[in-house]
Design a protein around this motif. Structure first.
Motif, PDB file in Angstrom:
ATOM      1  N   LYS A 415       7.836  36.025  79.199  1.00 58.50           N
ATOM      2  CA  LYS A 415       8.443  36.682  80.353  1.00 58.50           C
ATOM      3  C   LYS A 415       7.650  36.249  81.581  1.00 58.50           C
ATOM      4  O   LYS A 415       6.776  36.957  82.067  1.00 58.50           O
ATOM      5  CB  LYS A 415       8.456  38.193  80.168  1.00 58.50           C
ATOM      6  N   GLU A 416       7.985  35.030  82.025  1.00 60.48           N
ATOM      7  CA  GLU A 416       7.215  34.378  83.075  1.00 60.48           C
ATOM      8  C   GLU A 416       7.899  34.508  84.437  1.00 60.48           C
ATOM      9  O   GLU A 416       9.070  34.151  84.590  1.00 60.48           O
ATOM     10  CB  GLU A 416       7.028  32.882  82.758  1.00 60.48           C
ATOM     11  N   ILE A 417       7.165  35.023  85.407  1.00 62.69           N
ATOM     12  CA  ILE A 417       7.649  35.081  86.780  1.00 62.69           C
ATOM     13  C   ILE A 417       6.619  34.406  87.676  1.00 62.69           C
ATOM     14  O   ILE A 417       5.456  34.796  87.717  1.00 62.69           O
ATOM     15  CB  ILE A 417       7.887  36.530  87.236  1.00 62.69           C
ATOM     16  N   ASP A 418       7.073  33.390  88.370  1.00 64.88           N
ATOM     17  CA  ASP A 418       6.206  32.601  89.237  1.00 64.88           C
ATOM     18  C   ASP A 418       5.868  33.377  90.514  1.00 64.88           C
ATOM     19  O   ASP A 418       6.525  34.361  90.874  1.00 64.88           O
ATOM     20  CB  ASP A 418       6.933  31.303  89.602  1.00 64.88           C
ATOM     21  N   CYS A 419       4.836  32.909  91.205  1.00 67.76           N
ATOM     22  CA  CYS A 419       4.476  33.482  92.506  1.00 67.76           C
ATOM     23  C   CYS A 419       5.466  32.999  93.568  1.00 67.76           C
ATOM     24  O   CYS A 419       6.332  32.178  93.304  1.00 67.76           O
ATOM     25  CB  CYS A 419       3.041  33.073  92.864  1.00 67.76           C
ATOM     26  N   GLU A 420       5.351  33.503  94.776  1.00 70.11           N
ATOM     27  CA  GLU A 420       6.280  33.171  95.845  1.00 70.11           C
ATOM     28  C   GLU A 420       6.108  31.724  96.322  1.00 70.11           C
ATOM     29  O   GLU A 420       4.997  31.199  96.345  1.00 70.11           O
ATOM     30  CB  GLU A 420       6.079  34.108  97.048  1.00 70.11           C
ATOM     31  N   TYR A 421       7.239  31.110  96.722  1.00 70.99           N
ATOM     32  CA  TYR A 421       7.177  29.820  97.397  1.00 70.99           C
ATOM     33  C   TYR A 421       6.296  29.970  98.645  1.00 70.99           C
ATOM     34  O   TYR A 421       6.363  30.982  99.340  1.00 70.99           O
ATOM     35  CB  TYR A 421       8.585  29.387  97.814  1.00 70.99           C
ATOM     36  N   PRO A 422       5.421  28.985  98.908  1.00 68.33           N
ATOM     37  CA  PRO A 422       5.285  27.648  98.314  1.00 68.33           C
ATOM     38  C   PRO A 422       4.089  27.523  97.369  1.00 68.33           C
ATOM     39  O   PRO A 422       3.348  26.542  97.438  1.00 68.33           O
ATOM     40  CB  PRO A 422       5.098  26.772  99.549  1.00 68.33           C
TER      41      PRO A 422
END
Length: 438
Positions: A415-422
């Motif tokens: 359950k992977e959620i990346d950090c905000e762009y950029p």
């Protein structure tokens, strides 16, 4: 790839070139009009493939992808399982081998939807509405690749790509052929059933494990058909689903309009889909029931959601459609996320939060998984560069293929959620020469 704040890399040129070549080819094939649906096709089918083309041209070590022939559904006329123009639907089947001979991976092709008879008539003269225009052979790349280095978990499985030619995510079933004096076949549900029956007969009924996948409009179809797919297979088999770039959001655009909801409502009415979503809240507008946020509420079988937080197609056509930007203040940002102003990025971060809110229920489902990276792209499983390569996008040091494989085989919870762009320099963010018209 260079961080988003850096100048475009040399890969941008091959991507742009393949975009132009593809559009010219589509023109020759008879696609007419700059429509909303054609815009989605460009994103869903083309952009990811252009990734592979640009990488292959720069690397002599990448072997040529397998070419897989087209099979037309037998007895399609008698079954009423027909493309928009009345031609037989088709699929591409590559047989598995060794340890994968009893495993099946099915991929539902994407390519938008048609909301009215005019746009459906346009599709009748293209690969999106007629098998007469479909390529007789296509390359299998990404999750369909038979190269173990590019597709470590599924390379030797039986793999099928089902072509999309009904205009409503394999869901419509309208008996009447004549619409305003012209023949249209809204038979996506029958196409789904006919192809599944053929695959069951060809060995899928003995599958020890099976994986239903789809990209874009095919990703939406994956949500819609996931439980039906499970019901076709042995009870003791491992069966899961993966929707890539298919979590379309019911958001207000920059002018406060519900562009996607209006579009979906037209599709639902045209192809008589309201009955298909009879378990959807009756107080909702017809188009709302077609959104994944509603569909997933009723899915029992495990699903993996693969989506970029800044889906390039949705940013261009759901969040910032040209009709809501008469002064073209969003033009540069729509073409290249690196050119967005701080105020525009704030709106894009709000779009990201909408996605997180929409999958909130999924976070509580133990057997489900997701991988939400911070890239400006649309569909990531069908090409080797974004699926699995030394330069693939990564979240927590896992490529998409590694994360999906870990989840499918229960090697770990994913359950992977990346950090905000950029924040993520591994993203392969798209940069457009010009926006697709709608």
């Amino acid at each position: 790839m260079a961080p988003p704040s850096s100048p475009p890399s040399s890969a941008s040129a091959p991507i742009s070139r393949h975009l132009r070549l593809w559009l010219r080819r589509r023109g020759r094939a008879g696609a007419a009009g700059a429509t909303f649906a054609v815009a989605l096709l460009a994103a869903a089918l083309l952009l990811t493939l252009s990734y592979y083309a640009s990488v292959a041209s720069d690397s002599s070590s990448v072997r040529s992808p397998a070419l897989v022939g087209l099979t037309l559904v037998s007895g399609a006329q008698e079954k009423g399982a027909l493309c928009l123009d009345g031609s037989a639907p088709g699929y591409h089947l590559q047989r598995g081998s060794g340890t994968g001979s009893h495993s099946w991976l099915i991929h539902l092709e994407g390519g938008g939807w048609c909301r009215n008879l005019k746009s459906c008539a346009s599709r009748q003269r293209s690969i999106l509405g007629s098998s007469r225009y479909m390529e007789r052979q296509i390359e299998f790349t990404g999750i369909l690749s038979d190269d173990k280095s590019q597709n470590p978990d599924f390379y030797n499985w039986n793999k099928v790509k089902i072509r999309y030619c009904d205009g409503a995510s394999f869901s419509g079933d309208v008996r009447d052929e004549l619409q305003n004096g012209t023949r249209f076949f809204f038979r996506g549900q029958r196409i789904w059933e006919a192809v599944m029956n053929e695959l069951v007969f060809k060995g899928m009924r003995k599958a020890k494990q099976a994986f239903l996948t789809g990209c874009s409009a095919g990703g939406l179809a994956t949500y819609i058909h996931c439980d039906a797919f499970r019901a076709l297979l042995p009870k003791d088999s491992r069966v899961k689903c993966l929707a890539d770039g298919g979590f379309f959001l019911d958001v207000e655009d920059i002018a406060g309009k519900r562009t996607m909801r209006s579009f979906y409502s037209d599709v639902v009415r045209l192809q008589g889909l309201r009955e298909k979503f009879s378990n959807c809240n009756s107080n909702l507008e017809p188009g709302q029931c077609f959104f994944p946020r509603e569909v997933v509420k009723h899915i029992v079988n495990p699903v993996f959601i693969l989506n970029p937080a800044y889906d390039a197609w949705q940013v261009q056509h759901a969040l910032t459609p040209e009709s809501s930007d008469p002064h073209h203040s969003w033009l540069d940002c729509r073409l290249d996320i690196a050119k967005c102003s701080s105020e525009q990025l704030e709106i894009l971060q709000g779009f990201r939060k909408e996605l997180h809110a929409a999958i909130s229920e999924v976070k509580q489902k133990r057997d489900w998984g997701f991988y939400i990276n911070s890239c400006f792209v649309h569909c990531q499983s069908l090409n080797s560069l974004t699926w699995h390569s030394p330069t693939s996008p990564r979240v927590n040091n896992k490529s998409i293929a590694e994360a999906v494989g870990d989840w499918f085989f229960d090697r770990r919870e994913v359950k992977e959620i990346d950090c905000e762009y950029p924040c993520n320099p591994t993203c392969h963010n798209l940069a457009f020469v010009k926006p697709f018209k709608i």
